[in-house]
Design a protein around this motif. Structure first.
Motif, PDB file in Angstrom:
ATOM      1  N   LEU A 260       1.155  -1.437  -6.506  1.00 22.43           N
ATOM      2  CA  LEU A 260       0.300  -0.698  -5.587  1.00 22.43           C
ATOM      3  C   LEU A 260       1.171  -0.205  -4.435  1.00 22.43           C
ATOM      4  O   LEU A 260       1.634  -0.995  -3.613  1.00 22.43           O
ATOM      5  N   PRO A 261       1.433   1.115  -4.352  1.00 16.54           N
ATOM      6  CA  PRO A 261       2.294   1.638  -3.270  1.00 16.54           C
ATOM      7  C   PRO A 261       1.494   1.850  -1.990  1.00 16.54           C
ATOM      8  O   PRO A 261       0.797   2.839  -1.819  1.00 16.54           O
ATOM      9  N   SER A 262       1.612   0.899  -1.085  1.00 10.71           N
ATOM     10  CA  SER A 262       0.878   0.938   0.177  1.00 10.71           C
ATOM     11  C   SER A 262       1.793   1.443   1.284  1.00 10.71           C
ATOM     12  O   SER A 262       2.894   0.917   1.484  1.00 10.71           O
ATOM     13  N   LEU A 263       1.360   2.474   1.997  1.00  7.68           N
ATOM     14  CA  LEU A 263       2.181   3.044   3.058  1.00  7.68           C
ATOM     15  C   LEU A 263       2.223   2.119   4.275  1.00  7.68           C
ATOM     16  O   LEU A 263       1.216   1.503   4.636  1.00  7.68           O
ATOM     17  N   SER A 264       3.393   2.021   4.890  1.00  9.14           N
ATOM     18  CA  SER A 264       3.599   1.135   6.037  1.00  9.14           C
ATOM     19  C   SER A 264       3.490   1.926   7.338  1.00  9.14           C
ATOM     20  O   SER A 264       3.940   3.065   7.423  1.00  9.14           O
ATOM     21  N   LYS A 265       2.947   1.272   8.353  1.00  8.66           N
ATOM     22  CA  LYS A 265       2.824   1.904   9.660  1.00  8.66           C
ATOM     23  C   LYS A 265       4.121   1.769  10.459  1.00  8.66           C
ATOM     24  O   LYS A 265       4.667   2.749  10.961  1.00  8.66           O
ATOM     25  N   LEU A 266       4.623   0.553  10.562  1.00 10.11           N
ATOM     26  CA  LEU A 266       5.844   0.288  11.318  1.00 10.11           C
ATOM     27  C   LEU A 266       7.013  -0.078  10.416  1.00 10.11           C
ATOM     28  O   LEU A 266       8.164   0.147  10.760  1.00 10.11           O
ATOM     29  N   GLY A 267       6.725  -0.647   9.262  1.00 10.92           N
ATOM     30  CA  GLY A 267       7.737  -1.131   8.344  1.00 10.92           C
ATOM     31  C   GLY A 267       7.181  -2.331   7.602  1.00 10.92           C
ATOM     32  O   GLY A 267       6.190  -2.941   8.010  1.00 10.92           O
ATOM     33  N   GLN A 268       7.832  -2.680   6.475  1.00 13.74           N
ATOM     34  CA  GLN A 268       7.336  -3.787   5.671  1.00 13.74           C
ATOM     35  C   GLN A 268       7.216  -5.082   6.462  1.00 13.74           C
ATOM     36  O   GLN A 268       6.151  -5.718   6.482  1.00 13.74           O
ATOM     37  N   LEU A 269       8.295  -5.488   7.098  1.00 10.95           N
ATOM     38  CA  LEU A 269       8.287  -6.766   7.811  1.00 10.95           C
ATOM     39  C   LEU A 269       7.413  -6.701   9.064  1.00 10.95           C
ATOM     40  O   LEU A 269       6.659  -7.635   9.364  1.00 10.95           O
ATOM     41  N   GLU A 270       7.500  -5.584   9.798  1.00  9.37           N
ATOM     42  CA  GLU A 270       6.726  -5.459  11.030  1.00  9.37           C
ATOM     43  C   GLU A 270       5.232  -5.510  10.749  1.00  9.37           C
ATOM     44  O   GLU A 270       4.468  -6.207  11.436  1.00  9.37           O
ATOM     45  N   ASP A 271       4.779  -4.767   9.727  1.00 12.53           N
ATOM     46  CA  ASP A 271       3.356  -4.759   9.391  1.00 12.53           C
ATOM     47  C   ASP A 271       2.883  -6.144   8.968  1.00 12.53           C
ATOM     48  O   ASP A 271       1.791  -6.596   9.331  1.00 12.53           O
ATOM     49  N   TRP A 272       3.710  -6.844   8.175  1.00 14.35           N
ATOM     50  CA  TRP A 272       3.306  -8.140   7.643  1.00 14.35           C
ATOM     51  C   TRP A 272       3.187  -9.176   8.755  1.00 14.35           C
ATOM     52  O   TRP A 272       2.194  -9.901   8.845  1.00 14.35           O
ATOM     53  N   PHE A 273       4.188  -9.245   9.625  1.00 12.23           N
ATOM     54  CA  PHE A 273       4.121 -10.214  10.715  1.00 12.23           C
ATOM     55  C   PHE A 273       3.008  -9.861  11.707  1.00 12.23           C
ATOM     56  O   PHE A 273       2.386 -10.764  12.288  1.00 12.23           O
ATOM     57  N   SER A 274       2.744  -8.575  11.894  1.00  9.22           N
ATOM     58  CA  SER A 274       1.629  -8.174  12.754  1.00  9.22           C
ATOM     59  C   SER A 274       0.302  -8.635  12.172  1.00  9.22           C
ATOM     60  O   SER A 274      -0.579  -9.116  12.905  1.00  9.22           O
ATOM     61  N   SER A 275       0.150  -8.509  10.854  1.00 10.12           N
ATOM     62  CA  SER A 275      -1.085  -8.962  10.202  1.00 10.12           C
ATOM     63  C   SER A 275      -1.234 -10.473  10.285  1.00 10.12           C
ATOM     64  O   SER A 275      -2.335 -10.995  10.490  1.00 10.12           O
ATOM     65  N   LEU A 276      -0.128 -11.196  10.100  1.00 15.44           N
ATOM     66  CA  LEU A 276      -0.185 -12.656  10.228  1.00 15.44           C
ATOM     67  C   LEU A 276      -0.666 -13.062  11.620  1.00 15.44           C
ATOM     68  O   LEU A 276      -1.498 -13.971  11.766  1.00 15.44           O
ATOM     69  N   ALA A 277      -0.143 -12.389  12.627  1.00 14.48           N
ATOM     70  CA  ALA A 277      -0.494 -12.746  14.004  1.00 14.48           C
ATOM     71  C   ALA A 277      -1.906 -12.280  14.377  1.00 14.48           C
ATOM     72  O   ALA A 277      -2.698 -13.051  14.943  1.00 14.48           O
ATOM     73  N   ASP A 278      -2.232 -11.035  14.046  1.00 13.83           N
ATOM     74  CA  ASP A 278      -3.505 -10.451  14.497  1.00 13.83           C
ATOM     75  C   ASP A 278      -4.699 -10.919  13.666  1.00 13.83           C
ATOM     76  O   ASP A 278      -5.786 -11.133  14.208  1.00 13.83           O
ATOM     77  N   CYS A 279      -4.504 -11.054  12.342  1.00  7.95           N
ATOM     78  CA  CYS A 279      -5.627 -11.369  11.460  1.00  7.95           C
ATOM     79  C   CYS A 279      -5.780 -12.870  11.199  1.00  7.95           C
ATOM     80  O   CYS A 279      -6.898 -13.387  11.151  1.00  7.95           O
ATOM     81  N   LEU A 280      -4.663 -13.568  11.008  1.00  7.86           N
ATOM     82  CA  LEU A 280      -4.717 -14.994  10.680  1.00  7.86           C
ATOM     83  C   LEU A 280      -4.338 -15.885  11.861  1.00  7.86           C
ATOM     84  O   LEU A 280      -4.406 -17.113  11.741  1.00  7.86           O
TER      85      LEU A 280
END
Length: 430
Positions: free
Chosen positions: A372-392
Motif C-alpha cells: 500500500l503506497p501511502s504518501l508521507s507528510k514529513l517523511g517515513q520516520l517523522e510521520d511514524w513518531f508523530s503518530s506514536l506521540a499524538d495518537c498513542l
C-alpha cells in the motif's frame, strides 16, 4: 532522454514487458518509485555503496543474495505519466466531511482529472456544473477499479484508508490520506492543507511509505492440499469460488474461537513445517503497520511499517510462555483447526469478511507483492513518531522534578559519608 521518457518508451514498445514489470513493482504504471537511486544522495545499503558479498577469506553469499537495505528516505513518488484519474473515498455517515469531500472533488477536477466516487455519496453536495461531467460513479460491491485509477484521496480515518486498500486486491495507486477520523494513525495530512498537499502529490514532491499487505487464501478441506503455490494467485490466476476465498489486508488477520465457549485450538505451520498448537482466545497474524493496532493491545512490539516482517501474536494464550514473535516477510504461514479441537475457528481480515474455518480447512498467509503506497507528510520516520506521540501518547509521563540546591548538597554529603565509611572499613580489614 529523461528517465521517465525512457520508461515510457519501453512500456509503449513492449506491452508484455510492461505487465510483467507492473506485477513485480506492485505499483500502477503511472506511478513508480524513482529508478535511479544514485540521485538520493544517501546510501541505500547497510554496508556501504558497494557491499562486499564475501564472508571471510573463503565464503560468500550465494548468487542472487544481497546485503542491500532500503534507506527510508530513498522512497519517493515519481510520476512517469501524467495522472488522469483520481478516486476519492470518504468516511460514510459523517456530515462534517461533506464540505471537505466537495472541496477535494473540485480541486481534482480543476487539475484536469476524472474523479471516481462511490454511488450515492455526492447526492447531497451542491457541486458546480462543470464538475458533474468529470465524475464517474462506481459500486464497490460490483465494479472493479483495477487499472482504472491513478491516484487516491481518502477523507476519514484509518478505516477509510483500509477500505480504499480493499478495493485493490492487486496493484494499489498512491494514496493521499487526510485525517478526518477518530484516531488517524495512518492519515498524516490535515484537511486545511488540502490544495497544497494535492499539488505536491501530483508533482511528485512527497515521500512514500510502502506498507506491506498480507495475501490470505482460505481453502476448503477438499481443495486445501491441491494449492501448492499461493504466490501464483497474485499474478491473476485466482478466481473466487466456493472452495477458495482470497483477501489482501493492511493491518492483520485475526483467528479466534468465535461464538464458542471452548478454547480456540489451531495448528500453526511456517513454510509447511508444523511449529506449534495455539490454545487460547486466538492468534493475530499482523503486518508491521498492524503492529500498532490490535497486535499492540495484545502485547506485541510496535514496528515501523518499512520493516519487512510478519508478526505472530497470541491472544490470551493458555500458556504463560507463548510470547509474540517476529518472522521474516518471505515466509508462508498456514493455520488449520486442530484435528481434536472441540469447535471450529473464525477468521477476520482487517476486521471484515468474517469467515468460519472448519476442520480440514486451511488459511495460508504470505506477504503480498502489492504494498500500500501511502504518501508521507514529513517523511517515513517523522510521520511514524508523530503518530506514536499524538495518537498513542507513546512514553508520555510527567517529568521527574529536578533536585533543589539544598537537596543536592545533602545528597553530596551522603555520598561523601558513604565513601568515608567504605575507606574506614578497608583500613580496619587485615
Amino acid at each position: 532522454m529523461s528517465e521517465c521518457d525512457s520508461v515510457e518508451k519501453s512500456t509503449e514498445s513492449n506491452s508484455s514487458a510492461r505487465e510483467s514489470q507492473s506485477e513485480h513493482d506492485g505499483v500502477p504504471q503511472r506511478a513508480r518509485l524513482p529508478l535511479n537511486r544514485k540521485r538520493q544522495g544517501k546510501s541505500t545499503s547497510l554496508y556501504g555503496k558497494n557491499p562486499d558479498s564475501k564472508l571471510g577469506p573463503k565464503a560468500a553469499l550465494s548468487q542472487g543474495a544481497t546485503l542491500l537495505v532500503q534507506d527510508p528516505s530513498a522512497q519517493k513518488l515519481q510520476w512517469c505519466k501524467t495522472p488522469l484519474t483520481a478516486l476519492v473515498i470518504r468516511k460514510p455517515g459523517d456530515f462534517n466531511i461533506n464540505q471537505p469531500y466537495k472541496r477535494a472533488i473540485e480541486l481534482l477536477v480543476e487539475r484536469h482529472l476524472r474523479v471516481f466516487v462511490e454511488e450515492g455519496t455526492v447526492d447531497s453536495l451542491c457541486l458546480p456544473e462543470h464538475c458533474k461531467p468529470k465524475l464517474t460513479f462506481f459500486n464497490s460491491e460490483k465494479d472493479t477499479l483495477t487499472d482504472k485509477i491513478d491516484f487516491i484521496v481518502t477523507l476519514g480515518g484509518d478505516g477509510t484508508l483500509i477500505h480504499a486498500s480493499s478495493l485493490f486486491q492487486g496493484s494499489v495507486p498512491p494514496i493521499l490520506a487526510f485525517n478526518l477520523g477518530s484516531l488517524g494513525f495512518l492519515t498524516p495530512f490535515d484537511v486545511e492543507s488540502m490544495p497544497e498537499a494535492i499539488d505536491k502529490a501530483l508533482a511528485g514532491e512527497v515521500g512514500l511509505t510502502l506498507r506491506s499487505r498480507l495475501k490470505c487464501v482460505i481453502s476448503t478441506k477438499d481443495y486445501s492440499d491441491q494449492l501448492h503455490d499461493i504466490k501464483s494467485l497474485e499474478n491473476g490466476f485466482f478466481r473466487k469460488s466456493d472452495s477458495q476465498a482470497s483477501y489482501s489486508v493492511v493491518n492483520e488477520v485475526v483467528i479466534d474461537r468465535g461464538p464458542h465457549p471452548y478454547l480456540c485450538h489451531i495448528d500453526l505451520y511456517v513454510d509447511r513445517r508444523y511449529v506449534t498448537s495455539v490454545q487460547g482466545d486466538g492468534i493475530i497474524i499482523s503486518t508491521p503497520t498492524g503492529s500498532t493496532a490490535y497486535a499492540a493491545a495484545a502485547g506485541a512490539s510496535m514496528m515501523h511499517p518499512s520493516v519487512p516482517a510478519i508478526l505472530i501474536v497470541p491472544v490470551c494464550a493458555h500458556s504463560l510462555s507463548f510470547r509474540p514473535i517476529v518472522l521474516p516477510a518471505g515466509v508462508e504461514i498456514m493455520i488449520k483447526v486442530a484435528a481434536d479441537a472441540r469447535n471450529t475457528a473464525w477468521a477476520a481480515f482487517d476486521g471484515r469478511n468474517r469467515t468460519e474455518l472448519k476442520h480440514g480447512d486451511s488459511l495460508r498467509i504470505i506477504t503480498s507483492i502489492y504494498p500500500l503506497p501511502s504518501l508521507s507528510k514529513l517523511g517515513q520516520l517523522e510521520d511514524w513518531f508523530s503518530s506514536l506521540a499524538d495518537c498513542l501518547h507513546w512514553n508520555v509521563r510527567k517529568p521527574q522534578k529536578a533536585l533543589h540546591k539544598s537537596e543536592m548538597s545533602e545528597t553530596s554529603s551522603s555520598a561523601v559519608s558513604l565513601s568515608s565509611l567504605t575507606m574506614d572499613e578497608a583500613s580496619l580489614s587485615p
